[in-house]
Design a protein around this motif. Structure first.
Motif, PDB file in Angstrom:
ATOM      1  N   LEU A  48      13.625   8.952  65.239  1.00  0.00           N
ATOM      2  CA  LEU A  48      12.992   7.652  65.025  1.00  0.00           C
ATOM      3  C   LEU A  48      13.631   6.929  63.851  1.00  0.00           C
ATOM      4  N   PRO A  49      13.783   5.612  63.960  1.00  0.00           N
ATOM      5  CA  PRO A  49      14.244   4.833  62.813  1.00  0.00           C
ATOM      6  C   PRO A  49      13.100   4.695  61.809  1.00  0.00           C
ATOM      7  N   VAL A  50      13.459   4.581  60.546  1.00  0.00           N
ATOM      8  CA  VAL A  50      12.478   4.368  59.475  1.00  0.00           C
ATOM      9  C   VAL A  50      12.848   3.078  58.759  1.00  0.00           C
ATOM     10  N   ALA A  51      11.872   2.206  58.622  1.00  0.00           N
ATOM     11  CA  ALA A  51      12.069   0.926  57.954  1.00  0.00           C
ATOM     12  C   ALA A  51      11.496   0.988  56.543  1.00  0.00           C
ATOM     13  N   ASP A  52      12.128   0.261  55.655  1.00  0.00           N
ATOM     14  CA  ASP A  52      11.630   0.099  54.292  1.00  0.00           C
ATOM     15  C   ASP A  52      11.331  -1.387  54.118  1.00  0.00           C
ATOM     16  N   TRP A  53      10.054  -1.741  54.078  1.00  0.00           N
ATOM     17  CA  TRP A  53       9.659  -3.145  53.976  1.00  0.00           C
ATOM     18  C   TRP A  53       9.801  -3.698  52.565  1.00  0.00           C
TER      19      TRP A  53
END
Length: 166
Positions: A63-68
């Protein structure tokens, strides 16, 4: 699922996950939350922008992980024992998307009183236009309610590697 509006939020406030990032409290309705994980090993994605924190392997699924935090102009903080990954599932551009989002701390699964819901101020806020659905109050503090669909639709157009297959 289509993009949620302010009015659509009211029935979704009875179950939200409260978390922090960049010193700000935020909440997400749990209807998009699949699970909360302790921080696993992140594999960086070459040439990815700041929004893409990397990839994780969860039970054989990458899974990709986003950093907002860069999107919201928040300071970055090194991961610690309270850092978690919120695994969320939503529809983006008419496709189901499962992605992790870094949370510096998860407080609780709770509820937001609908009468505390307020529109995002047009001025005097650092939130980029279109990134929040609303503001609310929880535990005597303001909390932001991110617009997950809008955030990912805008970022995928800039970072297509965020689209992960299940």
């Amino acid at each position: 699922m289509t993009k949620k509006t302010y009015a659509d939020l009211i029935p979704r406030l009875n179950s939200v996950v409260a978390f922090e990032m960049g010193g700000e409290k935020m909440v997400l309705p749990t209807d998009v939350l699949r699970e909360v994980l302790e921080l696993p090993t992140l594999t960086p994605v070459p040439c990815a922008g700041d929004f893409s924190a990397g990839l994780i392997n969860i039970r054989g699924v990458v899974l990709p992980v986003a950093d907002w935090r860069p999107l919201f102009g928040m300071p970055l903080k090194a991961a610690d024992r309270e850092t978690r990954i919120l695994i969320i599932e939503t529809s983006v551009n008419e496709q189901t998307m499962t992605v992790g989002v870094i949370a510096e701390k998860v407080h609780a699964i709770t509820e937001i009183e609908p009468d505390t819901l307020r529109p995002v101020p047009a001025v005097g806020t650092r939130w980029p236009t279109g990134t929040l659905l609303a503001m609310a109050r929880w535990n005597d503090a303001f909390v932001a309610i991110p617009d997950v669909v809008s955030i990912f639709e805008n970022q995928i157009s800039q970072e297509p590697q965020l689209v992960g297959a299940e």
